[in-house]
Design an enzyme around this catalytic site. Structure first.
Site, PDB file in Angstrom:
ATOM      1  N   SER A 193      97.726 -72.749   1.167  1.00 10.98           N
ATOM      2  CA  SER A 193      98.678 -73.490   0.346  1.00 10.98           C
ATOM      3  C   SER A 193      98.426 -73.142  -1.129  1.00 10.98           C
ATOM      4  O   SER A 193      98.448 -71.964  -1.477  1.00 10.98           O
ATOM      5  CB  SER A 193      98.523 -74.998   0.623  1.00 10.98           C
ATOM      6  N   ASP A 400     106.001 -73.500   9.281  1.00 12.37           N
ATOM      7  CA  ASP A 400     105.588 -74.152   8.029  1.00 12.37           C
ATOM      8  C   ASP A 400     106.796 -74.820   7.375  1.00 12.37           C
ATOM      9  O   ASP A 400     107.748 -74.147   6.990  1.00 12.37           O
ATOM     10  CB  ASP A 400     104.983 -73.095   7.091  1.00 12.37           C
ATOM     11  N   HIS A 436     102.253 -76.222   8.271  1.00 12.96           N
ATOM     12  CA  HIS A 436     101.655 -75.832   6.998  1.00 12.96           C
ATOM     13  C   HIS A 436     100.125 -75.829   7.071  1.00 12.96           C
ATOM     14  O   HIS A 436      99.507 -76.865   7.293  1.00 12.96           O
ATOM     15  CB  HIS A 436     102.124 -76.805   5.921  1.00 12.96           C
TER      16      HIS A 436
END
Ligand SMILES: *[C@@H]1O[C@H](CO)[C@@H](O)[C@H](O)[C@H]1NC(C)=O
Ligand SMILES: *[C@@H]1O[C@H](CO)[C@@H](O)[C@H](O)[C@H]1NC(C)=O
Ligand SMILES: *[C@@H]1O[C@H](CO)[C@@H](O)[C@H](O)[C@H]1NC(C)=O
Ligand SMILES: *[C@@H]1O[C@H](CO)[C@@H](O)[C@H](O)[C@H]1NC(C)=O
Ligand SMILES: *[C@@H]1O[C@H](CO)[C@@H](O)[C@H](O)[C@H]1NC(C)=O
Ligand SMILES: *[C@@H]1O[C@H](CO)[C@@H](O)[C@H](O)[C@H]1NC(C)=O
Ligand SMILES: *[C@@H]1O[C@H](CO)[C@@H](O)[C@H](O)[C@H]1NC(C)=O
Ligand SMILES: *[C@@H]1O[C@H](CO)[C@@H](O)[C@H](O)[C@H]1NC(C)=O
Length: 501
Positions: A193, A400, A436
């Protein structure tokens, strides 16, 4: 004989005393940083730490115990910028140090992860691990992004976006030399991320620092579909496309080939598992889903940014909160909202809930024009990384819902198009069904990606595939495929039933 044993015991005792003595600010007193001024250095010894580390940041769950580490905290400023940066390093004992440095990334607006879980996991694996707060202790940009309404805090923004990451690598290496008396043999970056962006930034801008790793819309004004409508759409996508890859297991191997049209659901009733209420799927919900899958476009239909896979959970993207009487309001994901408020509008009172596509387009363009050179990581020239002999290993969950994988795929394609040798230093893997950074329990999770990178860098084992495993349903281990190959179901011949094509 007993004499020799005594000597050995004595030697060991001396060793542990000296280990404690060197975990002391004096050991690190000569550490300096170009462009930075060290304010203070604190140390602390931990012994016999036991931590239950959950799965995360590219590692599997692990129960750490018996861990001895020296913690070094370095606070420094960049004179003239009114920025103080805090860097933390955890050092395993000399006998347990693998000779490796690990830079550990952050998430969301956090530059670095300072919790015991990540640091203790890394230290227990023999890494000396460094992490930075990027110059802001408070995470929320409302606390740090603006010098005042209308004025960005540029010094802090640049510190957060890039320079603190370079500094952390430099300081981590200096701390290692001072503590162990020799430099690190290998340096790795690990993150997902925000941490993934940071890894790409290191690869593009500071390619000498690490041997490197990584990972990585708007609602219709006025109409806010119930979250449950998106649950229904996701369930219908899975039902419609799951079997296309030859296996009905709720994981869609190639979501790009799924042609499901959410308009077919308009007017249908659906019982929400979370509330046990019956809702009717609205045209607005179908429109939002289609927009999310297409990605952001200008009012004239020009491409702005990539969309999400059809099998991603849209609750993050188009979240709403609903009162018991059924009235819903937008509750979008806070990250893009704070980006728009604090970095684009430079105004904490800016209302992002009702902006139109026509207003969004110039905001998006100003975002790129103003900030790409500071925080962006879209430069496909990885020649310097190649020349530095570093490797970049990256993966992205196909489902995601926060950052669509297509942006990463587009970047990989650019790198591979311009350098025929790119696969010798940059490998990218797509993880079907994965959320994610592997949040949730669905999809194939590559929990030993860092191990694969280390074997590539240190032993020359080229990662043609990346081991991953399921975390719910039928437990199995599979191999993710190095892009541009894709996972396909092959039955008994493949690992867990899958192969690469
Ligand atoms: C720091 O530098 C001074 C001056 O060169 C030197 O005397 C001292 O030993 C150094 N300290 C450490 C811990 O290396
Ligand atoms: C860690 O310990 C807990 C409690 O004993 C146990 O439930 C869990 O399965 C362990 N986790 C791992 C990864 O070994
Ligand atoms: C060193 O590592 C071993 C094996 O992982 C572990 O048992 C021991 O507790 C560690 N020692 C220290 C001092 O951290
Ligand atoms: C420096 O930053 C602090 C907040 O971190 C702020 O309170 C102070 O006003 C700033 N000083 C100057 C001179 O900008
Ligand atoms: C880490 O754990 C130690 C020991 O349990 C505790 O004292 C310390 O506050 C923790 N640090 C952080 C940053 O959570
Ligand atoms: C859900 O609602 C239906 C109809 O109102 C009711 O019969 C059923 O018992 C409810 N189920 C649960 C789990 O509350
Ligand atoms: C539903 O509840 C919300 C919040 O409690 C309220 O603002 C709204 O006016 C209500 N709408 C209707 C149609 O009753
Ligand atoms: C959005 O709401 C704000 C504050 O309520 C208002 O000032 C602004 O004009 C609205 N914008 C649009 C496009 O409706």
């Amino acid at each position: 004989m007993s004499h020799r044993i005594k000597a050995l015991v004595l030697a060991l005792a001396e060793l542990s005393v000296s280990a404690q003595e060197i975990c002391n600010p004096a050991t690190f007193q000569n550490i300096s940083l170009f462009g930075g001024r060290v304010l203070h250095i604190d140390t602390r010894s931990y012994s016999d730490l036991a931590v239950q580390v959950p799965e995360g940041q590219n590692h599997n769950a692990k129960n750490v115990s018996g861990l001895d580490v020296c913690e070094v905290k370095i606070a420094y400023e960049r004179p003239g910028l009114n920025v103080t940066v805090n860097t933390i390093v955890w050092l395993p004992t000399a006998e347990n140090w693998s000779g490796r440095l690990l830079g550990n990334g952050g998430g969301g607006w956090k530059a670095g992860v300072e919790d015991n879980a990540t640091l203790s996991w890394a230290a227990s694996e023999g890494f000396a691990v460094v992490s930075t707060d990027g110059g802001h202790v408070a995470v929320d940009p409302s606390q740090w992004a603006l010098a005042s309404t209308g004025n960005l805090n540029w010094g802090l923004f640049e510190t957060f976006a890039s320079t603190s990451l370079d500094d952390a690598a430099t300081l981590g290496k200096e701390v290692i030399k001072a503590f162990y008396g020799k430099p690190a043999s290998y340096s790795y970056w690990n993150g997902c991320s925000q941490g993934g962006r940071q890894g790409y930034l290191m690869a593009q801008r500071y390619p000498e620092q690490y041997d490197v790793q990584n990972s990585f819309q708007l609602t219709n004004a006025g109409e806010y579909p119930n979250s449950c409508e998106f649950e229904a759409i996701l369930a219908a996508v899975i039902k419609s496309c799951d079997a296309n890859d030859g296996l009905t297991d709720t994981i869609i191997l190639s979501p790009g080939d799924c042609t499901f049209d959410p308009s077919t659901l308009i007017g249908q009733q659906h019982i929400c598992p979370s509330t046990n209420r019956t809702i009717t799927i609205s045209a607005a919900a179908a429109t939002v889903a289609k927009q999310a899958w297409t990605g952001a476009t200008s009012p004239s239909g020009e491409f702005l940014w990539h969309g999400l896979s059809k099998d991603s959970n849209l609750l993050l993207h188009a979240g709403t909160t609903c009162s018991p009487n059924g009235t819903c309001l937008g509750a979008p994901e806070p990250l893009p909202i704070s980006w728009m408020k604090y970095f684009l509008a430079l105004d904490p009172t800016f209302n992002t809930l009702n902006i139109t596509t026509a207003q969004f387009t110039p905001l998006f363009r100003s975002s790129v024009d103003r900030y790409d050179s500071v925080i962006g990581t879209s430069n496909p020239h990885l020649t310097a990384l190649h020349n530095a002999g570093a490797k970049l290993l990256s993966w992205h969950g196909l489902a995601d819902p926060g950052i669509g994988h297509s942006g990463t795929e587009h970047y990989v394609r650019q790198v591979y198009d311009r350098d025929p040798l790119a696969a010798s230093y940059y490998r990218y893997f797509e993880a079907p069904g994965l959320d994610h950074c592997g949040a949730g329990t669905k999809g194939f999770y590559p929990g030993d990606a860092l191990g694969s990178l280390i074997r590539w860098v240190e032993e020359g084992v080229v990662p043609e595939t990346l081991e991953a495993r399921t975390r719910e349903g039928v437990e199995k281990t599979v191999e993710l495929c190095a892009w541009p190959k894709k996972m396909v179901y092959v039955g008994d011949e493949g690992k867990g039933g899958f192969g690469c094509k």
